[in-house]
Design a protein around this motif. Structure first.
Motif, PDB file in Angstrom:
ATOM      1  N   ILE A   1       0.837  -1.208   0.000  1.00 29.55           N
ATOM      2  CA  ILE A   1       0.000   0.000   0.000  1.00 29.55           C
ATOM      3  C   ILE A   1       0.867   1.252   0.000  1.00 29.55           C
ATOM      4  CG2 ILE A   1      -1.663   1.334   1.354  1.00 29.55           C
ATOM      5  CD1 ILE A   1      -2.826  -1.370   2.312  1.00 29.55           C
ATOM      6  N   SER A   2       1.902   1.286   0.852  1.00 32.66           N
ATOM      7  CA  SER A   2       2.795   2.449   0.919  1.00 32.66           C
ATOM      8  C   SER A   2       3.536   2.654  -0.398  1.00 32.66           C
ATOM      9  CB  SER A   2       3.800   2.268   2.053  1.00 32.66           C
ATOM     10  OG  SER A   2       3.140   2.160   3.288  1.00 32.66           O
ATOM     11  N   SER A   3       3.993   1.565  -0.981  1.00 34.98           N
ATOM     12  CA  SER A   3       4.695   1.649  -2.260  1.00 34.98           C
ATOM     13  C   SER A   3       3.758   2.146  -3.358  1.00 34.98           C
ATOM     14  CB  SER A   3       5.264   0.282  -2.630  1.00 34.98           C
ATOM     15  OG  SER A   3       5.943   0.337  -3.873  1.00 34.98           O
ATOM     16  N   ALA A   4       2.517   1.668  -3.332  1.00 32.84           N
ATOM     17  CA  ALA A   4       1.541   2.101  -4.334  1.00 32.84           C
ATOM     18  C   ALA A   4       1.265   3.594  -4.217  1.00 32.84           C
ATOM     19  CB  ALA A   4       0.248   1.305  -4.174  1.00 32.84           C
ATOM     20  N   LEU A   5       1.155   4.105  -2.977  1.00 31.72           N
ATOM     21  CA  LEU A   5       0.926   5.538  -2.782  1.00 31.72           C
ATOM     22  C   LEU A   5       2.094   6.359  -3.324  1.00 31.72           C
ATOM     23  CD1 LEU A   5      -0.513   8.015  -1.680  1.00 31.72           C
ATOM     24  CD2 LEU A   5       0.480   7.502   0.571  1.00 31.72           C
ATOM     25  N   ARG A   6       3.318   5.945  -2.994  1.00 30.69           N
ATOM     26  CA  ARG A   6       4.485   6.707  -3.460  1.00 30.69           C
ATOM     27  C   ARG A   6       4.565   6.722  -4.982  1.00 30.69           C
ATOM     28  NH1 ARG A   6      10.155   7.377  -0.476  1.00 30.69           N
ATOM     29  NH2 ARG A   6      11.163   8.731  -2.003  1.00 30.69           N
ATOM     30  N   ASN A   7       4.334   5.586  -5.593  1.00 26.25           N
ATOM     31  CA  ASN A   7       4.377   5.524  -7.056  1.00 26.25           C
ATOM     32  C   ASN A   7       3.204   6.277  -7.688  1.00 26.25           C
ATOM     33  OD1 ASN A   7       6.613   3.550  -8.262  1.00 26.25           O
ATOM     34  ND2 ASN A   7       6.048   2.825  -6.226  1.00 26.25           N
ATOM     35  N   SER A   8       2.083   6.337  -6.968  1.00 30.79           N
ATOM     36  CA  SER A   8       0.945   7.125  -7.440  1.00 30.79           C
ATOM     37  C   SER A   8       1.295   8.613  -7.472  1.00 30.79           C
ATOM     38  CB  SER A   8      -0.268   6.892  -6.534  1.00 30.79           C
ATOM     39  OG  SER A   8      -1.358   7.699  -6.931  1.00 30.79           O
ATOM     40  N   LEU A   9       2.034   9.080  -6.471  1.00 26.53           N
ATOM     41  CA  LEU A   9       2.462  10.479  -6.466  1.00 26.53           C
ATOM     42  C   LEU A   9       3.393  10.778  -7.639  1.00 26.53           C
ATOM     43  CD1 LEU A   9       3.014  10.981  -2.633  1.00 26.53           C
ATOM     44  CD2 LEU A   9       1.274  12.091  -4.046  1.00 26.53           C
ATOM     45  N   TYR A  10       4.280   9.844  -7.970  1.00 23.67           N
ATOM     46  CA  TYR A  10       5.140  10.014  -9.156  1.00 23.67           C
ATOM     47  C   TYR A  10       4.277  10.146 -10.419  1.00 23.67           C
ATOM     48  CZ  TYR A  10       9.096   8.343  -6.291  1.00 23.67           C
ATOM     49  OH  TYR A  10      10.063   8.177  -5.326  1.00 23.67           O
TER      50      TYR A  10
ATOM     51  N   TRP B   1       8.503   6.074   3.177  1.00 21.92           N
ATOM     52  CA  TRP B   1       9.830   6.655   2.988  1.00 21.92           C
ATOM     53  C   TRP B   1      10.879   5.609   2.656  1.00 21.92           C
ATOM     54  CZ3 TRP B   1       9.934  11.372   1.711  1.00 21.92           C
ATOM     55  CH2 TRP B   1       8.990  12.274   2.215  1.00 21.92           C
ATOM     56  N   SER B   2      10.606   4.355   3.024  1.00 20.93           N
ATOM     57  CA  SER B   2      11.571   3.301   2.703  1.00 20.93           C
ATOM     58  C   SER B   2      11.293   2.648   1.351  1.00 20.93           C
ATOM     59  CB  SER B   2      11.564   2.223   3.793  1.00 20.93           C
ATOM     60  OG  SER B   2      10.295   1.593   3.867  1.00 20.93           O
ATOM     61  N   SER B   3      10.139   2.949   0.760  1.00 21.19           N
ATOM     62  CA  SER B   3       9.790   2.360  -0.538  1.00 21.19           C
ATOM     63  C   SER B   3      10.496   3.114  -1.661  1.00 21.19           C
ATOM     64  CB  SER B   3       8.274   2.391  -0.757  1.00 21.19           C
ATOM     65  OG  SER B   3       7.784   3.715  -0.728  1.00 21.19           O
ATOM     66  N   VAL B   4      10.618   2.463  -2.791  1.00 17.61           N
ATOM     67  CA  VAL B   4      11.325   3.043  -3.941  1.00 17.61           C
ATOM     68  C   VAL B   4      10.426   2.964  -5.174  1.00 17.61           C
ATOM     69  CG1 VAL B   4      13.604   2.471  -3.051  1.00 17.61           C
ATOM     70  CG2 VAL B   4      12.390   0.805  -4.474  1.00 17.61           C
ATOM     71  N   PHE B   5      10.919   3.541  -6.255  1.00 20.11           N
ATOM     72  CA  PHE B   5      10.182   3.459  -7.511  1.00 20.11           C
ATOM     73  C   PHE B   5      10.033   1.991  -7.918  1.00 20.11           C
ATOM     74  CE2 PHE B   5      10.215   3.092 -12.155  1.00 20.11           C
ATOM     75  CZ  PHE B   5       9.100   3.853 -12.472  1.00 20.11           C
ATOM     76  N   ASP B   6       8.791   1.597  -8.179  1.00 21.09           N
ATOM     77  CA  ASP B   6       8.492   0.212  -8.548  1.00 21.09           C
ATOM     78  C   ASP B   6       7.862   0.222  -9.936  1.00 21.09           C
ATOM     79  OD1 ASP B   6       7.034  -2.297  -8.883  1.00 21.09           O
ATOM     80  OD2 ASP B   6       7.441  -2.663  -6.761  1.00 21.09           O
ATOM     81  N   LYS B   7       8.604  -0.265 -10.908  1.00 21.85           N
ATOM     82  CA  LYS B   7       8.148  -0.217 -12.302  1.00 21.85           C
ATOM     83  C   LYS B   7       6.831  -0.955 -12.497  1.00 21.85           C
ATOM     84  CE  LYS B   7       9.567  -1.175 -17.063  1.00 21.85           C
ATOM     85  NZ  LYS B   7      10.634  -1.737 -17.932  1.00 21.85           N
ATOM     86  N   ALA B   8       6.680  -2.116 -11.826  1.00 26.90           N
ATOM     87  CA  ALA B   8       5.455  -2.917 -11.999  1.00 26.90           C
ATOM     88  C   ALA B   8       4.243  -2.163 -11.469  1.00 26.90           C
ATOM     89  CB  ALA B   8       5.607  -4.263 -11.281  1.00 26.90           C
ATOM     90  N   ILE B   9       4.362  -1.583 -10.267  1.00 27.82           N
ATOM     91  CA  ILE B   9       3.246  -0.833  -9.682  1.00 27.82           C
ATOM     92  C   ILE B   9       2.974   0.426 -10.496  1.00 27.82           C
ATOM     93  CG2 ILE B   9       2.482   0.479  -7.662  1.00 27.82           C
ATOM     94  CD1 ILE B   9       3.962  -1.477  -5.902  1.00 27.82           C
ATOM     95  N   PHE B  10       4.046   1.130 -10.887  1.00 24.83           N
ATOM     96  CA  PHE B  10       3.893   2.357 -11.672  1.00 24.83           C
ATOM     97  C   PHE B  10       3.174   2.073 -12.989  1.00 24.83           C
ATOM     98  CE2 PHE B  10       5.447   5.586 -14.671  1.00 24.83           C
ATOM     99  CZ  PHE B  10       5.199   6.746 -13.959  1.00 24.83           C
ATOM    100  N   THR B  11       3.554   0.980 -13.636  1.00 21.76           N
ATOM    101  CA  THR B  11       2.918   0.592 -14.898  1.00 21.76           C
ATOM    102  C   THR B  11       1.447   0.259 -14.682  1.00 21.76           C
ATOM    103  OG1 THR B  11       5.005  -0.281 -15.741  1.00 21.76           O
ATOM    104  CG2 THR B  11       2.989  -1.025 -16.834  1.00 21.76           C
TER     105      THR B  11
END
Length: 452
Positions: free
Chosen positions: A85-94, A225-235
């Motif tokens: 969920i946290s990773s999805a939010l961060r990638n959503s902001l990108y 804050w510990s999550s990074v750009f995730d190509k799969a989630i971003f896509t």
């Protein structure tokens, strides 16, 4: 099956009522905007109507794009995957940052060509500065939407509700101060309304960031804050977001490009159209609040492999909307002769508004149907066909019929509005059939797998 509906009604209302209240706050804001601008001047009302309806295409597309986060968060929440969920939010902001740049460039080009859109010449000096202020607010809308969809996806819908209500209260107060120049503030008229809107959107964005870093969301903010750009989630976010955004954008475009046609009929027609669009937000926002709850619940059940419950919750949402329709249209239809006088004292505009109430009432069921099943399709992440269906309903049916009824048959503004019931009903039927077909196929696969 019927005996399971009460539990779905209860849960949908628990999730949906805070969203609806937040949406009602936006309705009150729209009414306050239109009332204050309308009493300031008819030309200001017409100019606001034109600009707001142009921006609504982009804003609704942006909102739809952010909805791509909901099924991802809802599914992960159903499976207890908080880091996801946290990773999805961060990638959503990108992703939303990229969309913000895209929309700003698009509306910047539109601004440079605004004089070529056939609107009354006397409105252009009012349109241009108001347009620029709203343009500056686009990034803040997108960032707030990401945090709102995160909270909605984990069924914590009360926090976005309070932020929305706070932002709307700020907007209404500063509308009054800056439109009319009260309490020592400058009298900026329509520009003042735009500045108040910009301020409220900045405030809501800041409040969403602050609340996210409180103890309420401690686990999510730490993982964020510990999550990074995730190509799969971003896509996946882009795949879902563009589909939903284009569908909602086409729906908005059907109304807003119709506004462009209505502008050809003159200032009175444009002012009446703005009043009716403001009134139509009453029902649209209410339905969309419940539709968002359906999206959250269908994503939760579908992510938990509960297809039967997924279908039931969509139908339960439509039942609730039917009740909303009855509650909403009775007073609006009964007061059709008086509603226009709330916004203006111009007799011609008031009369036009009373004529538009009839097509407005007629399209409510179609609108409710398409909202519920569009959101249900988002919840199960089945959004590819939704673009095609939206194009058919809004661009091949609604817009051509609006021109035909309004200009070929010389029905004027009432003729343009008579196309909406047909287009919205077409969309509702197409979305419903798609949802039914997809869930039936999933059920058959589950049955086959259990047998084998």
């Amino acid at each position: 099956m019927i005996t399971t509906y009460p539990q779905h009604y209860k849960r949908l209302l628990q999730i949906g009522i805070p969203i609806v209240i937040g949406q009602i706050g936006m309705i009150i804001l729209g009414f306050a905007d239109t009332l204050m601008i309308g009493w300031y001047g008819k030309n200001e009302l017409a100019a606001a109507g034109f600009v707001n309806n142009m921006f609504n295409i982009g804003i609704i597309f942006a909102t739809g794009f952010s909805y791509g986060l909901t099924p991802i968060v809802g599914s992960a929440y159903g499976q207890g995957e908080k880091k996801m969920i946290s990773s999805a939010l961060r990638n959503s902001l990108y992703a939303n940052m990229i969309i913000a740049v895209f929309l700003c460039l698009l509306f910047g080009i539109l601004y440079l060509n605004i004089g070529a859109l056939g609107q009354p010449e006397e409105l252009l000096p009012l349109i241009r500065p108001y347009f620029l202020v709203l343009l500056a607010s686009i990034p803040f809308i997108l960032f707030f939407n990401a945090f709102k969809q995160f909270a909605d996806g984990i069924t914590d819908t009360k926090i976005p509700m309070w932020i929305l209500l706070g932002g709307n209260a700020f907007n209404i107060i500063f509308n009054y101060l800056l439109i009319y120049g009260k309490w020592g503030f400058p009298e900026w008229g329509l520009l003042g309304a735009g500045v108040a809107t910009l301020g409220s959107r900045i405030l809501m964005c800041v409040m969403a960031v602050i609340v996210f870093h409180t103890s309420r969301y401690k686990e999510y903010s730490r993982n964020f804050w510990s999550s990074v750009f995730d190509k799969a989630i971003f896509t996946r976010l882009n795949k879902l977001g563009w589909s939903v955004g284009l569908q909602m954008g086409m729906e908005s475009a059907a109304f807003n490009l119709s506004t462009l046609m209505i502008g050809w009929l003159g200032v009175n027609a444009l002012a009446a159209n703005q009043i009716m669009l403001t009134i139509s937000q009453v029902t649209f926002m209410m339905y969309y609040g419940m539709g968002a709850a359906v999206s959250v619940q269908t994503s939760y059940y579908y992510g938990s492999a509960k297809v039967k419950e997924t279908r039931e919750v969509a139908m339960a949402g439509f039942h609730i909307i039917l009740l909303m329709i009855v509650i909403a249209i009775i007073p609006l239809f009964s007061l059709r002769e008086q509603i226009g006088s709330l916004f203006t004292n111009d007799a011609d505009v008031i009369q036009m508004v009373s004529y538009l109430i009839f097509p407005f009432v007629v399209y409510q069921i179609g609108d409710g149907l398409q909202i519920i099943y569009a959101n249900a399709l988002r919840g199960i992440a089945d959004v590819k066909k939704i673009i095609v269906h939206a194009f058919i309903a809004f661009f091949m049916v609604s817009l051509p019929l609006g021109y035909f009824f309004g200009f070929i048959l010389e029905g004027g503004i009432t003729g343009v509005w008579m196309a909406y019931p047909i287009g919205l009903s077409c969309a509702g039927i197409l979305f419903y059939n798609r949802f039914r077909k997809t869930t039936e196929q999933t059920l058959k696969k589950d049955i086959t797998s259990s047998i084998s």
